[in-house]
Every structure is written in C-alpha cells, then in structure tokens.
Design a protein around this motif. Structure first.
Motif, mmCIF file in Angstrom:
data_model
loop_
_atom_site.group_PDB
_atom_site.id
_atom_site.type_symbol
_atom_site.label_atom_id
_atom_site.label_comp_id
_atom_site.label_asym_id
_atom_site.label_seq_id
_atom_site.Cartn_x
_atom_site.Cartn_y
_atom_site.Cartn_z
ATOM 1 N N ALA B 72 0.834 -1.213 0.000
ATOM 2 C CA ALA B 72 0.000 0.000 0.000
ATOM 3 C C ALA B 72 0.864 1.257 0.000
ATOM 4 O O ALA B 72 0.559 2.231 -0.690
ATOM 5 C CB ALA B 72 -0.941 -0.007 1.201
ATOM 6 N N ALA B 73 1.951 1.237 0.770
ATOM 7 C CA ALA B 73 2.812 2.423 0.874
ATOM 8 C C ALA B 73 3.481 2.774 -0.452
ATOM 9 O O ALA B 73 3.959 3.893 -0.639
ATOM 10 C CB ALA B 73 3.882 2.210 1.946
ATOM 11 N N LYS B 74 3.531 1.827 -1.366
ATOM 12 C CA LYS B 74 4.119 2.079 -2.682
ATOM 13 C C LYS B 74 3.077 2.508 -3.698
ATOM 14 O O LYS B 74 3.389 2.665 -4.878
ATOM 15 C CB LYS B 74 4.787 0.798 -3.208
ATOM 16 N N GLY B 75 1.813 2.591 -3.272
ATOM 17 C CA GLY B 75 0.734 2.851 -4.220
ATOM 18 C C GLY B 75 0.365 1.608 -5.011
ATOM 19 O O GLY B 75 -0.214 1.704 -6.088
ATOM 20 N N GLY B 76 0.697 0.440 -4.486
ATOM 21 C CA GLY B 76 0.519 -0.813 -5.231
ATOM 22 C C GLY B 76 -0.845 -1.457 -5.042
ATOM 23 O O GLY B 76 -1.537 -1.209 -4.054
ATOM 24 N N THR B 201 -4.797 5.586 -4.766
ATOM 25 C CA THR B 201 -5.043 6.602 -5.789
ATOM 26 C C THR B 201 -4.415 7.923 -5.370
ATOM 27 O O THR B 201 -3.774 8.616 -6.165
ATOM 28 C CB THR B 201 -6.566 6.796 -5.985
ATOM 29 N N ILE B 202 -4.612 8.274 -4.107
ATOM 30 C CA ILE B 202 -4.038 9.520 -3.590
ATOM 31 C C ILE B 202 -2.510 9.466 -3.642
ATOM 32 O O ILE B 202 -1.852 10.411 -4.083
ATOM 33 C CB ILE B 202 -4.526 9.766 -2.142
ATOM 34 N N ASP B 279 -1.126 20.669 -3.512
ATOM 35 C CA ASP B 279 -2.108 19.587 -3.609
ATOM 36 C C ASP B 279 -2.904 19.396 -2.317
ATOM 37 O O ASP B 279 -3.665 18.438 -2.189
ATOM 38 C CB ASP B 279 -1.399 18.270 -3.963
ATOM 39 N N ARG B 280 -2.697 20.305 -1.370
ATOM 40 C CA ARG B 280 -3.300 20.113 -0.054
ATOM 41 C C ARG B 280 -4.814 19.977 -0.127
ATOM 42 O O ARG B 280 -5.389 19.035 0.427
ATOM 43 C CB ARG B 280 -2.919 21.302 0.836
ATOM 44 N N GLN B 281 -5.447 20.896 -0.837
ATOM 45 C CA GLN B 281 -6.914 20.864 -0.882
ATOM 46 C C GLN B 281 -7.413 19.600 -1.588
ATOM 47 O O GLN B 281 -8.369 18.961 -1.151
ATOM 48 C CB GLN B 281 -7.449 22.115 -1.588
ATOM 49 N N ALA B 282 -6.713 19.235 -2.651
ATOM 50 C CA ALA B 282 -7.120 18.038 -3.400
ATOM 51 C C ALA B 282 -7.029 16.792 -2.518
ATOM 52 O O ALA B 282 -7.887 15.910 -2.579
ATOM 53 C CB ALA B 282 -6.235 17.888 -4.636
ATOM 54 N N ILE B 283 -6.007 16.745 -1.690
ATOM 55 C CA ILE B 283 -5.849 15.585 -0.793
ATOM 56 C C ILE B 283 -6.952 15.577 0.257
ATOM 57 O O ILE B 283 -7.563 14.525 0.528
ATOM 58 C CB ILE B 283 -4.441 15.589 -0.155
#
Lengths: 326, 326
Positions: B72-76, B201-202, B279-283
C-alpha cells in the motif's frame, strides 16, 4: 556489529537494482513484455532440512540451489530472490557472513540477485526461506501434466549421490568406505546439488512435462503420470548412478535394494521429463553439445501410476515414499 | 488428516489461478504489460512478533496485513502471495484451519490470492513468512526518496492504538482501564491493522515519498528524510490519536511523554507521506470522499534528520527507537 550493520554488511552487496539497495521494504521489478513469471518458495528448518550446527555457506548454497531447481524444471531463467532469515541473534554475527558468501557464490553462478527479505531473531530453531522469481517465455512454462502416451522419460544427472552425501554429513557410516574423490562427490551432491538451469533450452523445446527430483525419482515421476493421466514405466537397468554409487550398491547385501534406495531417496535435484520419441536424437545431440548427462529411463504407457521393470520384464517392488527428514 | 491432506484442505481453497491449485512447485503469473511489480516479504516468529499460543486467525490476519501495508505504501495493488509455514507438526491440525480462515478473510477483503509456498515441521518456535506481490503502473511506484523541501507531511489513520492493543493481548495492565469499545478498538488495531490500500489513488497522484508506519512515526519519517536528503519537521500537537488513546495519555503522569510513546511504538500500519502544498486541498477532498482519516502533521525543511516541535516552537525530545519485540 549490530543487527542492522550486519545485514548491511552481508546482504547489501548481494542486491540487484530491483532490490533498491535493500533500503526499502519492497523490491521493484519490471518483467520483460514477452515473459511470464514462475515463482517458488522453499523453507529450510535447522535439524529438519539440514543438520544442527552446519556451516552457513553450505546451508545457503543448498537452499538457493533447491529453489533454482524448481525454476529450472519449468524451463525458467532465474532472476531474483527474497530471503527470510529467522535465527538466534547471538549466532548471527558468526553465521551470516558465511551464509551470505554461500548465496553470493550461487547467485553469481546462476545469474540472479537478492531483491529483499526480512531478518528476525528467534530463540528456537533457525528457519530460512527463499522466494525465487524466474522468467519463462509467454506460454512457455513446462508443466507437469503434459506427458502423452508413447513419450520417452528422461533423467538428468545421477541418482543417489546426495543420499550418500547426506549419510556422510550426518556421520552415518558408509560401507564399503568411499575413496576421497567419492566422498567429495557425495558431499557436494548433498550441499551443492546442480540445478538443471542449463537444461532450459532442451526443456522449452522438447519437454511435454517435467519435475525436479526432490522427493525421489518414483515419487516425482508419479506427479507427472498422475497429472498427465497416464502410467510412467521406468526401466530399472537404465537408471543412472555414479561410479561411486554403483560401488556402494554392489557392496551391500542386496545390490538391487541398494539401487532402489539410491533412486528413491530424493534430494538429487536433477530433472525427470517426458518428450516425444521423435525428438530423441535431437535431445541426445543437445545433451552432448551442452555436456549434460542425460539418460533415457522409460516411457509413458496407458494406465495410471508408475512402475519400474527389470531387464526380464519383472516389476520391481518400490517402497512407498513421502516426505523425508534429514 | 495427515500433513498433505491438511494443506489441501486448508490452503487449496485460497489459491488463485496463478497458484495452479497448489499442485505444482511454482506459481505461474502473467503481469499486465503496463505494470511493474512491487514485492515484499515479512516474517513473524512466535514469541517475537506475536505472543506464544495465540489464535491462528489473528496471526494470519496480522501477517498478511503487514505485508499488504508495505505494498500500500508504494501505491501498489496487491495480487498474490506465497506462504511459508514452519510449525510443530502436532499443532498443525488444530492451528492451520483457523490460520487459513484468517488468510481467507483478509485476502478477500484486499483482493489477492494464494499462489504457493512451503509447509514444514519444526520442533522450535513457529515461523511464518509471506512474500506478497503487487502491481504499480509503470514508473508509478511511490519511493521513499522523493520528498522535496517545502513538502507537506501527512499521516493516515491514528497513532498508538496498536500499542495499547499490544499491551492488552500480552496481558499488561492499562490504566485508566479502557471501556469495552476501546478495548475492541485497540485489540483490532493490533491484530487487524488497516493497510492503507484504499489510499493508493491519492499516493499515486500526489505523494512525493511514502512509508508505512511499522517502526514508529519518527523512525519511519526518518527513512524518508534521510533518503530525500532533507529534514522532516513534525508538529507535535497535530499528531492524530484516537479518543481512547487521548484518554489513556491524559491519565498518565506525563501526558506528553505518553503521547510520544503512542506515536513511537509502531505497528500502526498507516502511511506517512509527503506531497506538495499545492495539492493540499485536493488531498483533503479525496480523503473526505474516500472516508479516509488523513492528518497534515508537518513539513519538509532544509537540513537533515527529523524533529518534532510543540505549539511554542520548542523541540520535543524523542527517544531513539529501533526494532522492538512483542
């Protein structure tokens, strides 16, 4: 050296680019587009898969080689491995450098690198585990269920040297006593079995089914015959033994039973495979060219199970054999 | 049931097509052309990574979830795993069915399957190891070394519930005594940490660097700052704790030291990651939409190492922390 320094010192030099210098929790691997992956995992427990108190390099070589053998039996090209080490933390400082040395020797011989893993302390028996990843061409994996009636059965290497090696390393008496060269040969067969990676071109081109010989020839050929829904018939007198193995067998009360023992012990890590008789000459030629010992030992017949037949056509009783400890 | 039947009964139902019904020594996996692979391996030793005599399903869930957290930490996206089990052969019959049940629950929640492995007997402490394989889009792996000066530092989930859970499962007294709901929450955080797979995704879109929180927030953010050659500055008063965690900390003699303890114990398996302030608001929006708890806890500064600062700008002394046993 603390545990982290020891790991850095021992294992970082073994890491391939996929291992991200072991600085990360994961490996990153880009398989080639025209490949599929074959993946295997084998675990060794101290006192079960190798005797207590053995030399680290020997254990490492044997563990990596048994994994390589699984990949070789599929016609695969080994790429990288992940390693789990659980052992007494006080022994690590003495043990790990030799263990790493054994990995290094083996990985450079067979062209794979370390990609990651985990090292932990245990107060119990040491447990080592390797996950090995190899590539095969798309739709090119040699399976176990493809043998067809009429196929030849081939064996690479010899049978039973690893059994005699196991007796030697566990201090069981061998009689008649082997000469120095045979002692070396037997012990090497046990600690450094030869994964049939060089066989992969032959397997990819000709094999209809294959398995590595880890549980003993009869047990491993039975996997093929069962999954291929046919019967494997072996010719007892064709089974390949080393000269030292023959000498040992002839020195026993029952030389036939001794040969059955040699052939059924396992840990040989050669390959048993099937192929069409029309490819027989091509396989002989490729074996000669690659200096690979390859023996035609039987054929696939209608029916089920596996039988072993002597030169007079009599069936040889073969002991049931499952998993065996050191 | 003998060992083979037990494995067939427990593990074969978990196998994906890549596992070839566990009838073969290897798995066969065809990665998608537009993907790279992230691969991780974690090992649990009885008495070290989980208390002696624990329930099999709990151990299995925790082991698979810690591996999932690395991916998960890799975006996998997790795909499949190989499992090594080394345990007392007499306990297997009682243990393995529950262990397999825990794997089943977890793998169906996170969309991966069993591809192979090895089961062996040991007379020593049980050792379990999982190698987990996941996919990331090509060049899409979130690394640890990409943080740049000025980046925000984010944490998912809360810190320290797993620590209180660990105390509970190892029968250490917690005072003040938590209520029933918090007991359940803490124990779940320990046995069933939530791998941030939903965060992928984030992470893929916004993260410049990420790590999962296994060794403790300060230790894990230090991996990012060291490899990114920058300093991670955390805002102590922003660190996210659960209500139960806050109540526990406020009941201690030194509530600040207690919060440091909660934040540095590890085993939380949330994600700490960095991203550009633009990207703060998007996150925030993506987190709200995905119902993910996400907290802005600091920023990346010039320099090196990591610091934690209170609301008055004073540095909070943080204990050195490496690897910790149960």
């Amino acid at each position: 050296m603390n545990e982290f320094e020891l790991i850095e010192h021992c294992f970082a030099p073994l890491a391939g680019p996929e291992g991200l210098r072991l600085k990360d929790d994961t490996a990153l691997y880009t398989p080639r587009d025209d490949c599929e992956l074959v993946i295997t995992m084998d675990t060794f427990v101290e006192g079960v898969h190798f005797p207590d108190g053995m030399y680290g390099a020997d254990v490492a070589e044997r563990l990596l080689r048994t994994n390589l053998s699984d990949i070789a039996a599929k016609g695969g090209t080994p790429r990288g491995y992940l390693l789990s080490v659980a052992m007494n933390s006080e022994l690590m400082e003495q043990w790990l450098p030799a263990f790493a040395k054994g990995l290094e020797t083996t990985q450079s011989e067979f062209g794979c690198t370390l990609w990651g893993g985990d090292t932990t302390a245990t107060s119990g028996k040491a447990v080592f585990s390797i996950t090995l990843i190899g590539e095969v061409p798309k739709h090119g994996m040699v399976q176990r269920n493809g043998a067809v009636i009429g196929d030849d059965i081939w064996v690479s290497g010899v049978l039973g040297d690893a059994m005699l090696g196991c007796h030697l390393v566990t201090n069981q008496l061998i009689s008649p006593a082997p000469n120095g060269q045979d002692i070396y040969r037997f012990e090497s067969a046990y600690w450094r079995p030869e994964p049939a990676v060089k066989l992969r071109t032959i397997l990819r081109e000709y094999a209809t089914a294959a398995a590595d010989i880890s549980d003993g020839l009869m047990a491993d050929v039975a996997h093929i015959s069962r999954l291929s829904k046919a019967c494997a018939a072996l010719n007892f007198d064709a089974l390949p033994f080393s000269m030292g193995g023959e000498i040992w067998a002839d020195g026993q009360n029952d030389p036939i039973a001794a040969r059955i023992e040699l052939a059924s012990f396992g840990d040989d890590y050669g390959i048993v495979f099937t192929s069409s008789p029309k490819d027989r000459q091509a396989i002989f030629d490729a074996a000669r060219e690659g200096r690979l010992q390859m023996t035609l030992v039987g054929s696939i017949l209608p029916g089920e199970g596996s039988v072993c037949i002597d030169v007079e056509g009599q069936e040889i009783a073969w002991p049931k054999k499952g998993y065996r400890h050191v």
